[in-house]
Design a protein around this motif. Structure first.
Motif, PDB file in Angstrom:
ATOM      1  N   LEU A  46       0.851  -1.187   0.000  1.00 17.41           N
ATOM      2  CA  LEU A  46       0.000   0.000   0.000  1.00 17.41           C
ATOM      3  C   LEU A  46       0.889   1.240   0.000  1.00 17.41           C
ATOM      4  CD1 LEU A  46      -2.500  -1.054   2.820  1.00 17.41           C
ATOM      5  CD2 LEU A  46      -3.096  -0.798   0.401  1.00 17.41           C
ATOM      6  N   ASN A  47       0.343   2.356  -0.449  1.00 13.88           N
ATOM      7  CA  ASN A  47       1.080   3.613  -0.366  1.00 13.88           C
ATOM      8  C   ASN A  47       0.679   4.439   0.851  1.00 13.88           C
ATOM      9  OD1 ASN A  47       0.803   3.199  -3.702  1.00 13.88           O
ATOM     10  ND2 ASN A  47       2.823   3.627  -2.880  1.00 13.88           N
ATOM     11  N   GLU A  48      -0.445   4.113   1.452  1.00 14.13           N
ATOM     12  CA  GLU A  48      -0.823   4.639   2.766  1.00 14.13           C
ATOM     13  C   GLU A  48      -1.224   3.451   3.612  1.00 14.13           C
ATOM     14  OE1 GLU A  48      -4.059   7.572   5.003  1.00 14.13           O
ATOM     15  OE2 GLU A  48      -4.009   7.468   2.816  1.00 14.13           O
ATOM     16  N   ALA A  49      -0.508   3.245   4.699  1.00 13.17           N
ATOM     17  CA  ALA A  49      -0.757   2.076   5.542  1.00 13.17           C
ATOM     18  C   ALA A  49      -0.852   2.512   6.996  1.00 13.17           C
ATOM     19  CB  ALA A  49       0.365   1.054   5.367  1.00 13.17           C
ATOM     20  N   THR A  50      -1.265   1.582   7.848  1.00 15.91           N
ATOM     21  CA  THR A  50      -1.347   1.830   9.290  1.00 15.91           C
ATOM     22  C   THR A  50      -0.166   1.158   9.967  1.00 15.91           C
ATOM     23  OG1 THR A  50      -3.760   1.844   9.167  1.00 15.91           O
ATOM     24  CG2 THR A  50      -2.764   1.611  11.353  1.00 15.91           C
ATOM     25  N   SER A  51       0.628   1.952  10.649  1.00 17.94           N
ATOM     26  CA  SER A  51       1.793   1.416  11.351  1.00 17.94           C
ATOM     27  C   SER A  51       1.529   1.392  12.855  1.00 17.94           C
ATOM     28  CB  SER A  51       3.030   2.263  11.050  1.00 17.94           C
ATOM     29  OG  SER A  51       4.200   1.649  11.553  1.00 17.94           O
ATOM     30  N   ILE A  52       1.840   0.264  13.462  1.00 21.28           N
ATOM     31  CA  ILE A  52       1.711   0.093  14.908  1.00 21.28           C
ATOM     32  C   ILE A  52       3.126   0.124  15.465  1.00 21.28           C
ATOM     33  CG2 ILE A  52       0.951  -1.455  16.758  1.00 21.28           C
ATOM     34  CD1 ILE A  52      -1.082  -2.622  14.714  1.00 21.28           C
ATOM     35  N   ASP A  53       3.475   1.216  16.148  1.00 25.22           N
ATOM     36  CA  ASP A  53       4.874   1.463  16.523  1.00 25.22           C
ATOM     37  C   ASP A  53       5.087   1.458  18.021  1.00 25.22           C
ATOM     38  OD1 ASP A  53       6.885   2.512  14.214  1.00 25.22           O
ATOM     39  OD2 ASP A  53       4.807   2.867  13.641  1.00 25.22           O
ATOM     40  N   PHE A  54       6.273   1.003  18.398  1.00 25.38           N
ATOM     41  CA  PHE A  54       6.702   0.980  19.800  1.00 25.38           C
ATOM     42  C   PHE A  54       8.131   1.476  19.882  1.00 25.38           C
ATOM     43  CE2 PHE A  54       9.398  -1.374  22.802  1.00 25.38           C
ATOM     44  CZ  PHE A  54       8.844  -0.998  24.015  1.00 25.38           C
ATOM     45  N   GLU A  55       8.426   2.199  20.938  1.00 25.19           N
ATOM     46  CA  GLU A  55       9.813   2.551  21.257  1.00 25.19           C
ATOM     47  C   GLU A  55       9.945   2.579  22.770  1.00 25.19           C
ATOM     48  OE1 GLU A  55      13.389   2.894  19.267  1.00 25.19           O
ATOM     49  OE2 GLU A  55      11.416   2.959  18.325  1.00 25.19           O
ATOM     50  N   GLY A  56      11.005   1.958  23.277  1.00 29.07           N
ATOM     51  CA  GLY A  56      11.177   1.868  24.711  1.00 29.07           C
ATOM     52  C   GLY A  56      12.588   2.201  25.152  1.00 29.07           C
ATOM     53  N   ALA A  57      12.710   3.151  26.096  1.00 30.89           N
ATOM     54  CA  ALA A  57      14.004   3.473  26.683  1.00 30.89           C
ATOM     55  C   ALA A  57      14.470   2.333  27.575  1.00 30.89           C
ATOM     56  CB  ALA A  57      13.916   4.775  27.477  1.00 30.89           C
ATOM     57  N   PHE A  58      15.777   2.172  27.646  1.00 25.99           N
ATOM     58  CA  PHE A  58      16.398   1.120  28.456  1.00 25.99           C
ATOM     59  C   PHE A  58      15.920  -0.266  28.015  1.00 25.99           C
ATOM     60  CE2 PHE A  58      16.122   4.997  31.010  1.00 25.99           C
ATOM     61  CZ  PHE A  58      17.477   5.254  31.186  1.00 25.99           C
ATOM     62  N   CYS A  59      15.614  -0.382  26.725  1.00 25.53           N
ATOM     63  CA  CYS A  59      15.249  -1.659  26.115  1.00 25.53           C
ATOM     64  C   CYS A  59      16.298  -2.031  25.084  1.00 25.53           C
ATOM     65  CB  CYS A  59      13.897  -1.570  25.400  1.00 25.53           C
ATOM     66  SG  CYS A  59      12.478  -1.332  26.481  1.00 25.53           S
ATOM     67  N   ASP A  60      16.566  -3.316  24.952  1.00 21.41           N
ATOM     68  CA  ASP A  60      17.380  -3.778  23.833  1.00 21.41           C
ATOM     69  C   ASP A  60      16.486  -4.514  22.845  1.00 21.41           C
ATOM     70  OD1 ASP A  60      16.926  -6.341  24.875  1.00 21.41           O
ATOM     71  OD2 ASP A  60      18.938  -6.560  25.706  1.00 21.41           O
ATOM     72  N   HIS A  61      17.080  -5.058  21.795  1.00 24.64           N
ATOM     73  CA  HIS A  61      16.275  -5.692  20.751  1.00 24.64           C
ATOM     74  C   HIS A  61      15.536  -6.924  21.260  1.00 24.64           C
ATOM     75  CE1 HIS A  61      20.376  -7.219  20.720  1.00 24.64           C
ATOM     76  NE2 HIS A  61      20.055  -8.253  19.978  1.00 24.64           N
ATOM     77  N   HIS A  62      16.090  -7.593  22.258  1.00 27.06           N
ATOM     78  CA  HIS A  62      15.390  -8.745  22.832  1.00 27.06           C
ATOM     79  C   HIS A  62      14.103  -8.293  23.539  1.00 27.06           C
ATOM     80  CE1 HIS A  62      18.845 -11.250  21.909  1.00 27.06           C
ATOM     81  NE2 HIS A  62      19.631 -10.417  22.558  1.00 27.06           N
ATOM     82  N   ASP A  63      14.191  -7.187  24.262  1.00 26.68           N
ATOM     83  CA  ASP A  63      13.004  -6.645  24.924  1.00 26.68           C
ATOM     84  C   ASP A  63      11.941  -6.255  23.898  1.00 26.68           C
ATOM     85  OD1 ASP A  63      14.204  -6.766  27.507  1.00 26.68           O
ATOM     86  OD2 ASP A  63      15.261  -4.883  27.098  1.00 26.68           O
ATOM     87  N   ALA A  64      12.377  -5.614  22.801  1.00 25.50           N
ATOM     88  CA  ALA A  64      11.429  -5.198  21.769  1.00 25.50           C
ATOM     89  C   ALA A  64      10.744  -6.404  21.136  1.00 25.50           C
ATOM     90  CB  ALA A  64      12.139  -4.368  20.703  1.00 25.50           C
ATOM     91  N   MET A  65      11.482  -7.481  20.932  1.00 23.33           N
ATOM     92  CA  MET A  65      10.871  -8.699  20.389  1.00 23.33           C
ATOM     93  C   MET A  65       9.852  -9.276  21.362  1.00 23.33           C
ATOM     94  SD  MET A  65      13.816 -10.757  18.210  1.00 23.33           S
ATOM     95  CE  MET A  65      15.257 -10.385  19.211  1.00 23.33           C
ATOM     96  N   ASP A  66      10.153  -9.207  22.647  1.00 21.74           N
ATOM     97  CA  ASP A  66       9.188  -9.684  23.644  1.00 21.74           C
ATOM     98  C   ASP A  66       7.888  -8.869  23.569  1.00 21.74           C
ATOM     99  OD1 ASP A  66      11.005 -11.553  24.564  1.00 21.74           O
ATOM    100  OD2 ASP A  66      11.668 -10.328  26.270  1.00 21.74           O
ATOM    101  N   VAL A  67       8.024  -7.542  23.400  1.00 14.81           N
ATOM    102  CA  VAL A  67       6.839  -6.684  23.356  1.00 14.81           C
ATOM    103  C   VAL A  67       5.996  -6.994  22.130  1.00 14.81           C
ATOM    104  CG1 VAL A  67       6.012  -4.312  23.123  1.00 14.81           C
ATOM    105  CG2 VAL A  67       7.870  -4.822  24.714  1.00 14.81           C
ATOM    106  N   VAL A  68       6.624  -7.097  20.957  1.00 14.66           N
ATOM    107  CA  VAL A  68       5.828  -7.319  19.744  1.00 14.66           C
ATOM    108  C   VAL A  68       5.201  -8.710  19.748  1.00 14.66           C
ATOM    109  CG1 VAL A  68       7.685  -8.172  18.225  1.00 14.66           C
ATOM    110  CG2 VAL A  68       5.729  -6.964  17.252  1.00 14.66           C
ATOM    111  N   GLU A  69       5.881  -9.687  20.304  1.00 17.85           N
ATOM    112  CA  GLU A  69       5.281 -11.015  20.416  1.00 17.85           C
ATOM    113  C   GLU A  69       4.039 -10.957  21.296  1.00 17.85           C
ATOM    114  OE1 GLU A  69       6.502 -15.391  22.201  1.00 17.85           O
ATOM    115  OE2 GLU A  69       8.000 -14.293  21.018  1.00 17.85           O
TER     116      GLU A  69
END
Length: 434
Positions: A221-244
Motif C-alpha cells: 500500500l502507499n498509505e498504511a497503518t503502522s503500529i509502533d513501539f519505542e522503549g528506553a532502556f530496552c534492547d532488541h530482545h526486549d522489543a521482540m518480547d513486546v511485539v510477540e
C-alpha cells in the motif's frame, strides 16, 4: 432516532420501530416479506395483502433494495423467520430511496470485482463478510492499545508532514508546504526515538504512514497503518518480547470477542491463537534454511536481502510466526545499532508470518558520534536531520522498538487474498478516490 429498536433486540409482544436498509423483498402471492437489515442483523416484515391497507402494502413491497426505511408495528414470534420473530407493520416510511440499478449486490448473491467493490465501498460494507473484517480490525486495534498499556506505554501522535524523510531514498511523497518542500512521513521512527529520550520512556503510536512504493502487489500500500513501539532502556530482545505479546494479544482478543465474525468469514474452525514462543532464527540460519529448501534458482549468500520466494519457503518450513535476527549491518537503516561483539552484525530483527514480513525493529544507536557515522555511511547528510541528532547530545538512553504493519497483521490473521480487503479506502499507485 428516538424509540428505535435494533433488530437483535426485537422481542415478541413489543410495539417497535425498526430502521435500516431493505435487504430484499419476497413476494409469494397473498403474502410477502420485506427483509430489513441494520447493524445488528436482519428482521422479517410480514405483509398479508388481503388484510392490510393497499397503500401500506404498495409502499412496503414497491421499495427498491438498499433503500432506507423505518417500519413500526407489532413484533410476533415466528419460528420460520430467520431470527425467530417478525414485524407486522402498521406503517412503513421510505426515508431514502435507492436507485434500482445498484453498482454491486450487497446481498453477495452476485460477486463483484475488487476494483468495483472499492469504488463503491459504502455499498460493499453492507455485506456481512466485509463488515466482519472491519469489526475484527477494530478489535485488533483495541487489544493492541490495551497490551501496550499493560507494558507501561504512553500513546503518542507524531507529525505526518515532515521536512526530511525518515530513511531518505525515493519512497517519499513530496508536498508544497507554504512555499517550501516537505514530505509525507514514511514512519514515526525519528520522533518516537526522541520520545524514548524524554521522560515518557515507553511510547506507542497507531497511525498512517506514506510510502511512494513502486510495488503494486496484493500486499503493498502507499498509505498504511503502522503500529509502533519505542522503549528506553530496552534492547532488541526486549522489543521482540513486546511485539510477540502484542501479536498474541490481538489473536486472543479476536478469538474471545469475534466468534460471530469469524463464523461469517468461514474461518472459525481454522482460527487459532499462536502458542509458545516465536522461534528466533539468525539471518545466517535463515538463508541456510532457505537454500536447503531448494525453492530458489540461485543460492542466497551473506548480504542478500531475502526474496519473496525465499520468505515463503522459510515460512512453510517454520510453520508459524518467527523472528529473523542478527541481520548484516550494511542492509539495515542508519539508526539500527551494530552488535557490540561483531560490527558486521546489527541488532535489527524482522517478525515474519509464513506469508510475509510483519515487523521491522531493533535496538537503536543512541551514541551521537556513531549515529552521525551511520548517516554518512548511508549517504545521508546529518545536517538535514539536526532536529533529531542534536537530542542525542543531551543524554539519550539505550532504546529499541519496532514498526508493525496493521493491515499485514489483519491480512495474515484472516487469510485475506489482498491487503486492500483490510483497508476502508486503499491508496495505491492507481487509486486516489474514493
Amino acid at each position: 432516532m428516538q424509540d428505535r429498536t435494533y433488530t437483535e433486540d426485537a422481542e415478541p409482544g413489543d410495539e417497535a420501530t425498526v430502521a435500516g436498509w431493505v435487504h430484499e423483498v419476497r413476494d409469494l402471492g397473498g403474502i410477502a416479506f420485506l427483509i430489513l437489515r441494520d447493524a445488528t442483523g436482519k428482521i422479517q416484515i410480514k405483509f398479508e395483502k388481503d388484510e392490510m391497507d393497499d397503500d401500506l402494502v404498495e409502499t412496503g413491497l414497491g421499495v427498491s433494495r438498499e433503500s432506507v426505511v423505518t417500519v413500526t408495528g407489532t413484533v410476533e414470534e415466528e419460528p420460520r423467520a430467520p431470527t425467530g420473530v417478525e414485524v407486522v407493520p402498521e406503517s412503513v416510511e421510505v426515508i431514502a430511496p435507492a436507485d434500482p440499478e445498484l453498482p454491486l449486490d450487497p446481498s453477495g448473491k452476485v460477486d463483484a470485482e475488487l476494483s468495483t467493490r472499492l469504488d463503491n465501498r459504502t455499498l460493499d460494507l453492507r455485506k456481512d463478510e466485509v463488515q466482519a473484517i472491519f469489526e475484527i480490525r477494530s478489535e485488533v486495534l483495541r487489544a493492541t492499545r490495551e497490551q501496550f498499556r499493560e507494558v507501561g506505554c504512553t500513546e503518542i501522535t507524531t507529525p505526518k508532514i515532515v521536512a526530511t524523510g525518515t530513511e531518505g531514498g525515493t519512497e517519499l511523497f513530496p508536498i508544497t508546504y507554504f512555499g517550501r518542500e516537505a514530505f509525507m512521513n514514511q514512519s514515526p521512527q525519528l520522533f518516537k526515538q526522541l520520545m524514548a529520550g524524554s521522560n515518557l520512556e515507553r511510547v506507542f503510536e497507531i497511525g498512517p504512514i506514506f510510502r511512494a512504493e513502486e510495488h503494486n502487489t496484493p500486499r503493498h500500500l502507499n498509505e498504511a497503518t503502522s503500529i509502533d513501539f519505542e522503549g528506553a532502556f530496552c534492547d532488541h530482545h526486549d522489543a521482540m518480547d513486546v511485539v510477540e505479546g502484542v501479536v498474541k494479544a490481538a489473536y486472543e482478543a479476536v478469538a474471545e470477542n469475534c466468534a460471530e465474525e469469524l463464523e461469517t468469514l468461514g474461518i472459525a474452525d481454522d482460527f487459532s491463537v499462536p502458542e509458545g514462543e516465536f522461534p528466533r532464527l539468525s539471518y545466517e540460519e535463515a538463508i541456510e534454511r532457505i537454500n536447503a529448501t531448494g525453492e530458489l534458482d540461485e543460492q542466497l549468500v551473506w548480504g542478500d536481502d531475502l526474496p519473496t520466494e525465499g520468505e515463503k519457503a522459510l515460512g512453510a518450513d517454520v510453520g508459524g510466526h518467527y523472528f529473523i535476527t542478527d541481520w548484516p549491518s550494511e542492509i539495515k537503516p542508519f539508526y539500527i545499532m551494530d552488535d557490540d561483539e561483531d560490527e558486521e552484525l546489527s541488532t535489527g530483527f524482522d517478525l515474519m508470518h509464513p506469508r510475509m514480513e510483519l515487523v521491522s525493529g531493533g535496538q537503536r544507536e543512541h551514541r551521537f558520534e556513531h549515529l552521525v557515522e551511520g548517516f554518512e555511511q548511508q549517504g545521508l547528510d546529518p545536517d538535514e536531520f539536526e532536529y533529531y541528532t542534536k537530542m542525542f547530545k543531551y543524554g539519550m538512553p539505550p532504546h529499541a522498538g519496532f514498526g508493525l504493519g496493521g493491515e499485514r497483521l489483519l491480512m495474515t490473521m484472516l487469510d485475506l487474498d489482498n491487503i486492500r480487503e483490510a483497508v476502508l479506502f486503499p491508496r495505491d499507485r492507481q487509486r486516489l478516490s474514493p
